[in-house]
Design a protein around this motif. Structure first.
Motif, mmCIF file in Angstrom:
data_model
loop_
_atom_site.group_PDB
_atom_site.id
_atom_site.type_symbol
_atom_site.label_atom_id
_atom_site.label_comp_id
_atom_site.label_asym_id
_atom_site.label_seq_id
_atom_site.Cartn_x
_atom_site.Cartn_y
_atom_site.Cartn_z
ATOM 1 N N LYS A 78 27.843 51.663 72.165
ATOM 2 C CA LYS A 78 27.956 52.682 71.118
ATOM 3 C C LYS A 78 27.930 51.951 69.776
ATOM 4 N N LEU B 177 35.878 52.566 73.593
ATOM 5 C CA LEU B 177 35.215 52.312 72.318
ATOM 6 C C LEU B 177 33.917 51.523 72.477
ATOM 7 N N GLY B 178 33.744 50.876 73.607
ATOM 8 C CA GLY B 178 32.516 50.132 73.842
ATOM 9 C C GLY B 178 32.447 49.672 75.275
ATOM 10 N N GLU C 80 27.726 52.698 66.838
ATOM 11 C CA GLU C 80 28.525 53.253 65.742
ATOM 12 C C GLU C 80 29.950 52.700 65.753
ATOM 13 N N ASN C 81 30.342 52.104 66.868
ATOM 14 C CA ASN C 81 31.691 51.536 66.979
ATOM 15 C C ASN C 81 31.723 50.025 66.758
ATOM 16 N N VAL D 266 34.352 48.863 64.194
ATOM 17 C CA VAL D 266 35.726 49.028 64.672
ATOM 18 C C VAL D 266 36.071 47.930 65.668
#
Length: 365
Positions: free
Chosen positions: A279, A208-209, A281-282, A285
Motif C-alpha cells: 500500500k 499498514l503494509g 500510500e502508507n 507512515v
C-alpha cells in the motif's frame, strides 16, 4: 595474546562461530557441548569455514591445518579446567545460563575469567550466580561470529576494570572491533535493533503494509542491506521473541508485537511477497514508525551512557549493515524532525522524550 586457552560452552551456531574465529587468530580453543554429536557438528562447521576460506585464497592449507589443530572438543565441563577464559554461548534463557554458571563454580578456579554471550540479559544478574563476580562480564559476539567484527564487551556492576580492559584488548588482538558497554538489557545494538524488528511486526499486524513492503521501506529509509522480515526469517522469529521479551523492563514501548507473542517459541517464518508494492500510500507512515522505533532506544541509551554514539553507529554499520547509521542519520535530519519522529513513541507509549534529543545535530561530536 591476553588469553592462552579459551573454552566455549555451546557448539551451536554462535559457539562454533566464536571458536572458529578465535582458532583462526591463533587461540587454543576447547568447544564443549552436552553430546558428542553436537560437538562434532561444531567442529565440522569450523572445518567447513576454513576450507571455504582456502578455496577463496583467504587461507593457506598450512593455515587451515594450524587453525583446525587449535580446536578440540569435549562433552564434560571438566575439560575446561585449564582454560583462562570461558565464554558461555547457550540458550538465551536466564535460568539455563544461571544453572550452567553455578555448575562451573565447582570446575574452574575463581581466577578464571567467565563471560556470557547473552544478547540482551543483564550481565550483573547472571554474575550473582558466580563465585567472585569481579571476573565476570559479557562478550556478545554478533552472528556470523566467524566473520562479523563486532563484539559488545559489557561491564557488570562488579566486573573488575582490569579484566574489562583485558577483554577489550583480547577482542582487538583477535581481529574484532569491541564496543564498550554499560550493563543494560539489550546493550548497545540489540537495544534498538530488536525493537525495530518488533515494530515491523506491529506494522504488519496493523495491516499498514505487507512484509515485502515494510522490508522495501526499511531499505530506503534506514539503508539496511536486508529488511526486517528477511533478517527475522534468517535468525528465526522465535529468537526475536525471546530477545524482545528480555527488553520488557525498559517499558511499554518494548512490549512484544502481537504475532511474535502469539507464536512464541514455535518454528515459523514470515511470508514475504514477491511484489513489494503493498500500500504505497502508507510508505511514509511505515518509514516514520521504523525510524521512531530505532531512534527512541538509541537516544535512551545515549542518555544512560550505555555506549557512545560513535560506537552505536559503528555497530549498526558493521554488525547489522545499516547504510544509514542511527546517530549520523539523526544528525542529518535535525532536532525538530527527530523530535517529531520520536514523539510517535513517547506519545503512544507514555515515555519521556529522551534528553539526548537536544544533542541532535552533534550526537557524534
Amino acid at each position: 595474546m591476553t588469553f592462552k586457552q579459551v573454552g566455549i560452552i555451546g557448539a551451536g551456531t554462535m559457539g562454533s562461530g566464536i571458536a572458529t574465529s578465535l582458532a583462526q587468530q591463533g587461540v587454543e580453543v576447547v568447544i564443549m557441548d552436552t553430546t558428542a554429536e553436537a560437538v562434532e557438528r561444531g567442529l565440522a562447521a569450523a572445518t567447513k569455514f576454513y576450507n571455504r576460506a582456502a578455496e577463496k585464497g583467504k587461507m593457506s592449507e598450512a593455515d587451515v591445518d594450524a587453525a583446525s589443530a587449535r580446536l578440540t572438543g569435549a562433552t564434560d565441563l571438566a575439560a575446561l579446567a585449564d582454560c583462562d577464559l570461558i565464554i558461555e554461548a547457550i540458550f538465551e534463557e536466564f535460568s539455563v545460563k544461571a544453572d550452567l554458571f553455578k555448575r562451573l563454580n565447582d570446575v574452574v578456579g575463581d581466577n578464571v575469567v567467565l563471560a556470557t554471550n547473552t544478547s540482551a540479559l543483564r550481565v550483573s544478574d547472571l554474575a550473582e550466580t558466580v563465585d567472585n563476580p569481579s571476573r565476570f562480564l559479557g562478550l556478545h559476539y554478533f552472528n556470523p561470529a566467524a566473520i562479523n567484527p563486532i563484539v559488545e564487551v559489557v561491564r557488570g556492576e562488579k566486573t573488575d576494570p582490569a579484566i574489562f580492559d583485558r577483554c577489550m584488548d583480547f577482542c582487538r588482538n583477535t581481529a574484532k572491533k569491541p564496543i564498550a558497554c554499560k550493563d543494560s538489557f539489550g546493550f548497545a545494538i540489540n537495544r534498538f535493533f530488536v525493537p525495530y524488528g518488533n515494530e515491523a511486526v506491529r506494522l504488519l499486524d496493523e495491516g499498514l503494509g505487507t512484509a515485502a513492503q515494510i522490508d522495501r521501506v526499511a531499505q530506503d529509509c534506514l539503508g539496511v542491506a536486508a529488511g526486517p522480515f528477511v533478517v527475522m526469517n534468517l535468525v528465526k522469529p522465535k529468537i526475536m521473541f525471546h530477545a524482545q521479551r528480555n527488553l520488557g523492563p525498559h517499558g511499554a514501548f518494548y512490549s512484544i508485537a502481537k504475532t511474535l507473542a502469539e507464536r512464541g517459541d514455535s518454528d515459523y517464518a514470515f511470508e514475504i511477497e514477491e511484489d513489494a508494492t503493498g500500500k504505497p500510500e502508507n510508505d511514509e507512515v511505515i518509514a516514520d514508525r521504523l525510524r521512531a522505533a530505532t531512534f527512541f532506544p538509541v537516544l535512551q541509551e545515549v542518555d544512560e551512557d550505555v555506549a557512545t554514539a560513535a560506537d552505536i553507529d559503528m555497530g549498526a554499520g558493521l554488525a547489522l549493515r545499516f547504510g544509514k547509521a542511527p546517530c549520523e542519520l539523526m544528525d542529518s535530519l535535525g532536532k525538530d524532525e527527530v523530535r517529531r519522529i520520536v514523539s510517535l513513541v513517547t506519545d503512544n507509549y507514555d515515555h519521556q522524550m529522551p534528553v539526548s534529543v537536544e544533542k541532535v545535530g552533534s550526537l557524534r561530536a
